[in-house]
Design a protein around this motif. Sequence first.
Motif, PDB file in Angstrom:
ATOM      1  N   GLY A 136      -2.768  -2.534   0.527  1.00 34.12           N
ATOM      2  CA  GLY A 136      -1.702  -3.342  -0.041  1.00 34.12           C
ATOM      3  C   GLY A 136      -2.230  -4.594  -0.695  1.00 34.12           C
ATOM      4  O   GLY A 136      -3.408  -4.945  -0.571  1.00 34.12           O
ATOM      5  N   LYS A 137      -1.342  -5.284  -1.398  1.00 35.11           N
ATOM      6  CA  LYS A 137      -1.691  -6.509  -2.098  1.00 35.11           C
ATOM      7  C   LYS A 137      -0.593  -7.554  -1.872  1.00 35.11           C
ATOM      8  O   LYS A 137       0.589  -7.229  -1.799  1.00 35.11           O
ATOM      9  CB  LYS A 137      -1.835  -6.256  -3.607  1.00 35.11           C
ATOM     10  N   SER A 138      -1.021  -8.807  -1.812  1.00 33.29           N
ATOM     11  CA  SER A 138      -0.081  -9.897  -1.550  1.00 33.29           C
ATOM     12  C   SER A 138       0.446 -10.544  -2.817  1.00 33.29           C
ATOM     13  O   SER A 138       1.271 -11.456  -2.754  1.00 33.29           O
ATOM     14  CB  SER A 138      -0.775 -10.976  -0.708  1.00 33.29           C
ATOM     15  N   GLY A 196       4.448  -9.390  -1.518  1.00 32.95           N
ATOM     16  CA  GLY A 196       3.453  -8.465  -0.999  1.00 32.95           C
ATOM     17  C   GLY A 196       4.000  -7.053  -0.924  1.00 32.95           C
ATOM     18  O   GLY A 196       5.160  -6.842  -0.561  1.00 32.95           O
ATOM     19  N   TYR A 238       2.707  -3.508   0.877  1.00 32.37           N
ATOM     20  CA  TYR A 238       1.707  -2.959   1.795  1.00 32.37           C
ATOM     21  C   TYR A 238       2.157  -1.594   2.299  1.00 32.37           C
ATOM     22  O   TYR A 238       3.355  -1.285   2.321  1.00 32.37           O
ATOM     23  CB  TYR A 238       1.496  -3.903   2.985  1.00 32.37           C
ATOM     24  N   HIS A 268       0.149  -0.921   7.676  1.00 31.17           N
ATOM     25  CA  HIS A 268      -0.562  -2.196   7.571  1.00 31.17           C
ATOM     26  C   HIS A 268      -0.002  -3.182   8.604  1.00 31.17           C
ATOM     27  O   HIS A 268       1.207  -3.181   8.867  1.00 31.17           O
ATOM     28  CB  HIS A 268      -0.401  -2.766   6.156  1.00 31.17           C
ATOM     29  N   ARG A 277       0.835  -6.148   8.409  1.00 31.26           N
ATOM     30  CA  ARG A 277       1.915  -6.994   7.898  1.00 31.26           C
ATOM     31  C   ARG A 277       3.267  -6.294   7.897  1.00 31.26           C
ATOM     32  O   ARG A 277       4.304  -6.925   7.745  1.00 31.26           O
ATOM     33  CB  ARG A 277       1.583  -7.470   6.475  1.00 31.26           C
ATOM     34  N   CYS A 278       3.222  -4.962   8.041  1.00 28.40           N
ATOM     35  CA  CYS A 278       4.481  -4.210   8.042  1.00 28.40           C
ATOM     36  C   CYS A 278       4.907  -3.775   9.446  1.00 28.40           C
ATOM     37  O   CYS A 278       5.845  -3.000   9.593  1.00 28.40           O
ATOM     38  CB  CYS A 278       4.352  -2.977   7.140  1.00 28.40           C
ATOM     39  N   CYS A 333       7.259  -2.545   2.071  1.00 29.16           N
ATOM     40  CA  CYS A 333       6.387  -1.620   2.808  1.00 29.16           C
ATOM     41  C   CYS A 333       6.548  -0.213   2.254  1.00 29.16           C
ATOM     42  O   CYS A 333       7.640   0.362   2.301  1.00 29.16           O
ATOM     43  CB  CYS A 333       6.723  -1.651   4.300  1.00 29.16           C
TER      44      CYS A 333
END
Length: 609
Positions: free
Chosen positions: A146-148, A159, A161, A165, A167-168, A180
């Motif tokens: 993923g990318k922010s 972001g 992702y 990930h 972050r999700c 996500c």
Amino acid sequence: MKFLISLLIFLSCTPLFAAPATNTQIAFVPDIHFHDIYGDFSDAGFAGIPVDKAKDAVSIRSMQAQIHSTRLFNENYFALIATLDDIAAKGVKLVALPGDFTDDGQPVHLNGLKTILDDYAKKYGMRFFAIPGNHDPVRPFKTAGGKSDFLGSKGQQIGIYSTDHPRCEHVAKDNHSLVCSDKIAHAGYQEIVDIMAPFGLQPDNRDLLWETPFGKQALLTDRSYTQCSQNDQSRCKQVPDTSYLVEPVAGLWLLAIDANVYIPKLENGHLIFQGSGNAGYNKVLTEKPYLLKWITQVVQRAKAQGKTLVAFSHFPMGEFYDGQTQSIKSLFGDTAFQLAREPSLDTRKLLAETGLKLHIGGHMHMNDTSVIESEHNTLFNIQAPSIAAYRPAYKLVTLNKQLAKVDTITIDNVAQFDQLFSAYQKEYDYLNKNAPEQLWNNRILTAKSYHSYSKMHLQALAKWRFIPREWPQDFREQVLNMSLLEITALFNNNSQLSKVQRQGLQAKTVLDFIADFYLVRNAGTLAFADISQTTQQTYQTMANLLNNNTRCVVSSDNKGKNICQLKSALTQAFSIYDNLNHALPDKCLIIDMSENKSLQNCAADTASQ
């Protein structure tokens, strides 16, 4: 009847001998870093952002992300189409993709790329031959990704992702700055081959020959080697190798080498693979030695059967700084300028000893030519530029038996390259209001061509990334914005200058020189279109002043300053620049792949779009 059957069996078991390839053309397009700007994440709650000139919403990365990266993320979508249109117009049917054909091997970008390649294959009868790079795959097996820094509708960053990930893991329903989707996961070898199989990674019934270092097995499970942990040699895993040899037309053998090496570390009982970006052929020798044996055998067979053999891979087989490696290390340090990616002299000679004559590589986003001499062979390494960086171009190889003409075709004019500028302007306005310290120079949005746009991108990249990382802090603080004439005054050595020379030195700052330094570093002689002859003369004057005044006399006004150290650094920098300017031909060259081993400059014949 028995005689006929015996004859058929004999013929089916006998290698086909053919005349070397004649007037066969192959386009080499590495480092596309394809990002599908029309990638659809609506099922995950992000429908993209509207853009004035686009009929559909787009999912793009921010300009802030682009100017900190060695590649463009968004405009290369249009650059790829322009490149394929140019290749089609030239009637070229064979196209090699030496790695990093996608941004980071994400399914959304792989599928988008496949759609475009399928379209050109159908319309123009093109055939594509891909080999993975360090961005596809990022790791040999599927991982979270993923990318922010995707761009939101108000100019803010959001972001995106994959669902696995971190972050999700716990996402609030009202969190509109996070999306996500598994479409953005980092695919491994298996997922990449599943999508890109038609492009050389699997056999095609049109091929006269297709094989791998492991035989004729097509399944990825039959094409692997044992890779052991860096910190525990007892812990190993089978890793795929997608190398292959193909004969797409009679007499031509294309050798696609998967030079990715992913070395794992044992962490908490698990093998964690590192990226392959800095591994290259130095690690191929230690981790995949079977490849050199296979390459040697292929070379011998090609010679015996009268085939013309051309190799390509993502990584360089030669050095790429025109003999300036030691000078660069002396001035900038051992790890500067991505020197970790350069194969050692021993590695280069071992590669040449395989008997290979011609190799086209990518990875560095540079336009360069190098010659590797070993005891029994001469290997020509061609570094093909990226269409996602300055100066956008591809290599076109025309084969006539054992002669190879290598043209560099620039992609200067790209339709719709400015289509996303209104979205970047929103981003600029947002930063101006909310984070002015992160503002980039919006002059880039005035670019009138893809050529000038890529140049402005490199200049911004130099400001935000290269100069802070690669040039000493004292150097930056003391002299970056001084004119070259002011620099000469520091050393008390400008009294012999003519009026014209003084004017030239006054007009250029150290920062101007460094910006041009990076243009030449990336593009070689292709950069001369953007550096005037007057400017080159000014730099030559400065180099002569520095070289001809070996003593360092410090004026009374400059006591306490590191003037002598500064003079030494500038002398080395201008010397490196001068040598980069006088390198081997890199625009158009003719290589004799027979025993003559000669190289000729044919720059006057080079085509430009």
